[in-house]
Scaffold this motif. Structure first.
Motif, PDB file in Angstrom:
ATOM      1  N   LEU A 174       0.820  -1.209   0.000  1.00  0.00           N
ATOM      2  CA  LEU A 174       0.000   0.000   0.000  1.00  0.00           C
ATOM      3  C   LEU A 174       0.853   1.258   0.000  1.00  0.00           C
ATOM      4  CD1 LEU A 174      -2.892  -1.022   2.434  1.00  0.00           C
ATOM      5  CD2 LEU A 174      -2.978  -0.839  -0.054  1.00  0.00           C
ATOM      6  N   LEU A 175       2.071   1.188   0.565  1.00  0.00           N
ATOM      7  CA  LEU A 175       2.969   2.342   0.497  1.00  0.00           C
ATOM      8  C   LEU A 175       3.272   2.716  -0.948  1.00  0.00           C
ATOM      9  CD1 LEU A 175       5.615   1.555   3.283  1.00  0.00           C
ATOM     10  CD2 LEU A 175       3.852   3.325   3.341  1.00  0.00           C
ATOM     11  N   ALA A 176       3.350   1.706  -1.824  1.00  0.00           N
ATOM     12  CA  ALA A 176       3.644   1.962  -3.236  1.00  0.00           C
ATOM     13  C   ALA A 176       2.467   2.598  -3.969  1.00  0.00           C
ATOM     14  CB  ALA A 176       4.036   0.655  -3.928  1.00  0.00           C
ATOM     15  N   LEU A 177       1.294   2.591  -3.350  1.00  0.00           N
ATOM     16  CA  LEU A 177       0.097   3.156  -3.974  1.00  0.00           C
ATOM     17  C   LEU A 177      -0.351   4.443  -3.285  1.00  0.00           C
ATOM     18  CD1 LEU A 177      -1.925  -0.164  -4.386  1.00  0.00           C
ATOM     19  CD2 LEU A 177      -0.535   0.995  -6.105  1.00  0.00           C
ATOM     20  N   ASP A 178       0.407   4.890  -2.293  1.00  0.00           N
ATOM     21  CA  ASP A 178       0.046   6.077  -1.526  1.00  0.00           C
ATOM     22  C   ASP A 178       1.064   7.168  -1.813  1.00  0.00           C
ATOM     23  OD1 ASP A 178      -1.608   7.447   0.226  1.00  0.00           O
ATOM     24  OD2 ASP A 178      -0.426   6.922   1.976  1.00  0.00           O
ATOM     25  N   GLY A 179       0.619   8.323  -2.226  1.00  0.00           N
ATOM     26  CA  GLY A 179       1.550   9.387  -2.599  1.00  0.00           C
ATOM     27  C   GLY A 179       2.020   9.189  -4.025  1.00  0.00           C
ATOM     28  N   SER A 180       3.315   9.326  -4.259  1.00  0.00           N
ATOM     29  CA  SER A 180       3.878   9.164  -5.599  1.00  0.00           C
ATOM     30  C   SER A 180       3.834   7.688  -5.975  1.00  0.00           C
ATOM     31  CB  SER A 180       5.315   9.678  -5.612  1.00  0.00           C
ATOM     32  OG  SER A 180       5.886   9.549  -6.888  1.00  0.00           O
ATOM     33  N   LEU A 181       3.002   7.351  -6.945  1.00  0.00           N
ATOM     34  CA  LEU A 181       2.716   5.952  -7.248  1.00  0.00           C
ATOM     35  C   LEU A 181       3.967   5.189  -7.665  1.00  0.00           C
ATOM     36  CD1 LEU A 181      -0.672   6.239  -9.181  1.00  0.00           C
ATOM     37  CD2 LEU A 181      -0.286   5.783  -6.759  1.00  0.00           C
ATOM     38  N   GLY A 182       4.120   4.005  -7.097  1.00  0.00           N
ATOM     39  CA  GLY A 182       5.248   3.149  -7.424  1.00  0.00           C
ATOM     40  C   GLY A 182       6.478   3.392  -6.582  1.00  0.00           C
ATOM     41  N   HIS A 183       6.443   4.401  -5.721  1.00  0.00           N
ATOM     42  CA  HIS A 183       7.593   4.716  -4.892  1.00  0.00           C
ATOM     43  C   HIS A 183       7.343   4.229  -3.460  1.00  0.00           C
ATOM     44  CE1 HIS A 183       8.277   7.357  -8.299  1.00  0.00           C
ATOM     45  NE2 HIS A 183       9.512   7.548  -7.875  1.00  0.00           N
ATOM     46  N   VAL A 184       8.351   3.575  -2.882  1.00  0.00           N
ATOM     47  CA  VAL A 184       8.277   3.103  -1.505  1.00  0.00           C
ATOM     48  C   VAL A 184       9.390   3.792  -0.727  1.00  0.00           C
ATOM     49  CG1 VAL A 184       8.174   1.108   0.032  1.00  0.00           C
ATOM     50  CG2 VAL A 184       7.458   0.880  -2.351  1.00  0.00           C
ATOM     51  N   THR A 185       9.002   4.557   0.276  1.00  0.00           N
ATOM     52  CA  THR A 185       9.967   5.386   0.985  1.00  0.00           C
ATOM     53  C   THR A 185      10.963   4.549   1.782  1.00  0.00           C
ATOM     54  OG1 THR A 185      10.168   7.324   2.432  1.00  0.00           O
ATOM     55  CG2 THR A 185       8.578   5.640   3.080  1.00  0.00           C
ATOM     56  N   GLU A 186      12.029   5.179   2.201  1.00  0.00           N
ATOM     57  CA  GLU A 186      13.099   4.491   2.928  1.00  0.00           C
ATOM     58  C   GLU A 186      12.713   4.194   4.370  1.00  0.00           C
ATOM     59  OE1 GLU A 186      17.700   5.392   4.405  1.00  0.00           O
ATOM     60  OE2 GLU A 186      16.448   6.988   3.561  1.00  0.00           O
ATOM     61  N   VAL A 187      12.150   5.174   5.067  1.00  0.00           N
ATOM     62  CA  VAL A 187      11.905   5.026   6.499  1.00  0.00           C
ATOM     63  C   VAL A 187      10.775   5.962   6.913  1.00  0.00           C
ATOM     64  CG1 VAL A 187      13.689   6.727   7.088  1.00  0.00           C
ATOM     65  CG2 VAL A 187      13.019   5.009   8.773  1.00  0.00           C
ATOM     66  N   LEU A 188       9.952   5.485   7.873  1.00  0.00           N
ATOM     67  CA  LEU A 188       8.814   6.254   8.354  1.00  0.00           C
ATOM     68  C   LEU A 188       8.879   6.379   9.877  1.00  0.00           C
ATOM     69  CD1 LEU A 188       7.515   3.912   6.110  1.00  0.00           C
ATOM     70  CD2 LEU A 188       5.820   5.738   6.087  1.00  0.00           C
TER      71      LEU A 188
ATOM     72  N   ALA B 219      11.395  -1.141  -2.099  1.00  0.00           N
ATOM     73  CA  ALA B 219      10.612  -1.681  -3.218  1.00  0.00           C
ATOM     74  C   ALA B 219      10.788  -3.194  -3.324  1.00  0.00           C
ATOM     75  CB  ALA B 219      11.025  -1.002  -4.521  1.00  0.00           C
ATOM     76  N   ALA B 220      12.024  -3.676  -3.104  1.00  0.00           N
ATOM     77  CA  ALA B 220      12.278  -5.118  -3.149  1.00  0.00           C
ATOM     78  C   ALA B 220      11.460  -5.859  -2.111  1.00  0.00           C
ATOM     79  CB  ALA B 220      13.769  -5.394  -2.946  1.00  0.00           C
ATOM     80  N   MET B 221      11.151  -5.200  -0.988  1.00  0.00           N
ATOM     81  CA  MET B 221      10.412  -5.847   0.075  1.00  0.00           C
ATOM     82  C   MET B 221       8.893  -5.752  -0.108  1.00  0.00           C
ATOM     83  SD  MET B 221      12.187  -7.623   1.935  1.00  0.00           S
ATOM     84  CE  MET B 221      13.923  -7.934   2.195  1.00  0.00           C
ATOM     85  N   VAL B 222       8.476  -5.343  -1.282  1.00  0.00           N
ATOM     86  CA  VAL B 222       7.122  -5.643  -1.747  1.00  0.00           C
ATOM     87  C   VAL B 222       7.161  -6.966  -2.523  1.00  0.00           C
ATOM     88  CG1 VAL B 222       5.163  -4.899  -3.148  1.00  0.00           C
ATOM     89  CG2 VAL B 222       6.500  -3.202  -1.886  1.00  0.00           C
ATOM     90  N   ILE B 223       8.153  -7.099  -3.396  1.00  0.00           N
ATOM     91  CA  ILE B 223       8.256  -8.260  -4.275  1.00  0.00           C
ATOM     92  C   ILE B 223       8.649  -9.523  -3.505  1.00  0.00           C
ATOM     93  CG2 ILE B 223       9.393  -9.221  -6.311  1.00  0.00           C
ATOM     94  CD1 ILE B 223       7.518  -6.797  -6.796  1.00  0.00           C
ATOM     95  N   SER B 224       9.655  -9.428  -2.649  1.00  0.00           N
ATOM     96  CA  SER B 224      10.144 -10.618  -1.948  1.00  0.00           C
ATOM     97  C   SER B 224       9.067 -11.281  -1.084  1.00  0.00           C
ATOM     98  CB  SER B 224      11.369 -10.262  -1.100  1.00  0.00           C
ATOM     99  OG  SER B 224      11.897 -11.406  -0.471  1.00  0.00           O
ATOM    100  N   PRO B 225       8.291 -10.551  -0.274  1.00  0.00           N
ATOM    101  CA  PRO B 225       7.249 -11.214   0.507  1.00  0.00           C
ATOM    102  C   PRO B 225       6.129 -11.811  -0.346  1.00  0.00           C
ATOM    103  CG  PRO B 225       7.815  -9.105   1.493  1.00  0.00           C
ATOM    104  CD  PRO B 225       8.467  -9.147   0.151  1.00  0.00           C
ATOM    105  N   VAL B 226       5.878 -11.240  -1.525  1.00  0.00           N
ATOM    106  CA  VAL B 226       4.884 -11.841  -2.418  1.00  0.00           C
ATOM    107  C   VAL B 226       5.395 -13.195  -2.909  1.00  0.00           C
ATOM    108  CG1 VAL B 226       3.750 -11.668  -4.661  1.00  0.00           C
ATOM    109  CG2 VAL B 226       3.811  -9.685  -3.150  1.00  0.00           C
ATOM    110  N   LEU B 227       6.629 -13.218  -3.424  1.00  0.00           N
ATOM    111  CA  LEU B 227       7.157 -14.444  -4.024  1.00  0.00           C
ATOM    112  C   LEU B 227       7.566 -15.468  -2.972  1.00  0.00           C
ATOM    113  CD1 LEU B 227       9.365 -12.963  -6.903  1.00  0.00           C
ATOM    114  CD2 LEU B 227       7.024 -13.818  -7.023  1.00  0.00           C
ATOM    115  N   ARG B 228       8.405 -15.065  -2.027  1.00  0.00           N
ATOM    116  CA  ARG B 228       8.948 -16.003  -1.045  1.00  0.00           C
ATOM    117  C   ARG B 228       7.989 -16.274   0.109  1.00  0.00           C
ATOM    118  NH1 ARG B 228      15.068 -13.494  -0.320  1.00  0.00           N
ATOM    119  NH2 ARG B 228      15.675 -13.600  -2.514  1.00  0.00           N
ATOM    120  N   GLY B 229       7.079 -15.320   0.344  1.00  0.00           N
ATOM    121  CA  GLY B 229       6.169 -15.446   1.464  1.00  0.00           C
ATOM    122  C   GLY B 229       4.807 -15.962   1.063  1.00  0.00           C
TER     123      GLY B 229
END
Length: 342
Positions: free
Chosen positions: A74-88, A107-117
């Motif tokens: 959801l971070l990738a869809l909030d604000g600037s689309l496709g961007h995942v911030t470094e730290v909150l 950004a990698a930690m959107v993909i890795s939990p989908v595939l590996r998780g």
């Protein structure tokens, strides 16, 4: 790792002092030196959130795994689309002032939990094999994974689920041989009636954890279409899809800390935490199996969908009290059947 210690650790990580609605704090908010705005002292890194999600799926904790995966997605869809911030911030939903607006490891930690998780996807090019071991959210009825490469072969997977059947369609192109090991998670209440590949019975085995069971089959994917069917009886599921809060807000979402099944599968207890005085709704699949609920109630919402409603009590100054909801089923399931052989 030791199963008992892993269970306690994962329940602790799922609690509100570690997990926010937008991801994992790098340390507990109960630590004396915690600071939600400190880069290494309590902030939320999507990197850590993704690691937590993979670990939670690996140890059969799909509620917490999905919450963390969904937070990053959801971070990738909030604000600037496709961007995942470094730290909150660890206190409120907002990036830290010094945060990079787009960080590749986030950004990698959107993909890795989908595939590996969530999908449990593993590709072994040396042995020309694929493992697909999904923990499918209970409110998902289908998904597709396309263009998975093994040697010279490419495979497309299409998953569908109904009340009493899981279907996996596999389409293979290319010349390489490929073995597919499919092991989807189902409820501990579910009984496996049988497994078929292209209309013929296929051997299977059931691997059981303390919260779910995986129906495991292995077959060689032939060129063209292959259809695998797992027929079930009595499957059941609870779902919860967290959302990001408004920008600048603290956490308000539900935490499912653990699931405990009675030995005969006649009841399921959810240990949960939530914002004091808040009522939450969870989705229910195959709700006709429920006889009663302690600590909650079964209701239909405005769309006619069955929901489990749970009210979090107010316990003094405690912001996120714990409570339990125990689901009692109409009758205990039998303890399963032996794997069928072709």
């Amino acid at each position: 790792l030791d199963a008992g210690n892993a269970d306690k650790m994962l329940a602790q990580l799922a609690d509100e002092d570690h997990e926010t609605d937008w991801g994992m704090r790098i340390i507990s908010s109960r630590w004396p030196q915690y600071s939600g705005g400190g880069y290494h002292y309590g902030s939320v890194w999507p990197l850590f959130t993704g690691w937590a999600a993979v670990a939670e799926y690996r140890y059969h904790r799909p509620f917490a795994g999905y919450a963390n995966l969904r937070a990053n997605a959801l971070l990738a869809l909030d604000g600037s689309l496709g961007h995942v911030t470094e730290v909150l911030s660890g206190d409120n939903y907002e990036p830290l002032s010094g945060s990079s607006p787009h960080q590749i490891w986030s950004a990698a930690m959107v993909i890795s939990p989908v595939l590996r998780g969530l999908l449990g996807l593993q590709v072994d090019a040396t042995n020309r094999s694929i493992v697909l071991a999904p923990h499918v959210p209970e409110d998902w009825n289908s998904f597709a994974v396309k263009n998975v490469g093994v040697g010279e072969a490419k495979l497309d997977f299409s998953y569908r689920r109904t009340a009493d059947e899981i279907t996996l369609e596999v389409k293979k192109t290319g010349t390489s041989d490929c073995a597919v090991n499919f092991r989807p998670a189902v409820s501990l209440r579910a009984e496996v009636v049988g497994v078929e590949l292209n209309g013929k019975r296929l051997a299977y085995r059931v691997q059981t954890s303390d919260v779910d069971q995986h129906v495991e089959t292995t077959f060689s994917a032939t060129a063209g279409a292959n259809t695998l069917r797992i027929r079930l009886r009595g499957d059941f599921g609870i779902s919860y899809a967290p959302e990001l809060p408004p920008l600048g807000s603290p956490s308000r979402g539900l935490r499912v800390l653990s699931e405990t099944w009675e030995a005969a599968r006649g009841s399921l207890t959810l240990d949960i935490a939530g914002a004091a005085g808040t009522t939450y709704e969870l989705g229910v699949r195959n709700s006709e199996q429920i006889a009663s609920v302690d600590g909650g109630e079964i209701k239909k919402n405005a769309e006619g969908l069955t929901r489990l409603r749970v009210a979090i009590p107010t316990n003094g100054d405690e912001a996120y009290p714990h409570t339990k909801a125990t689901i009692h089923f109409i009758e205990p399931r039998s303890m399963g059947k032996r794997p069928q052989r072709p």
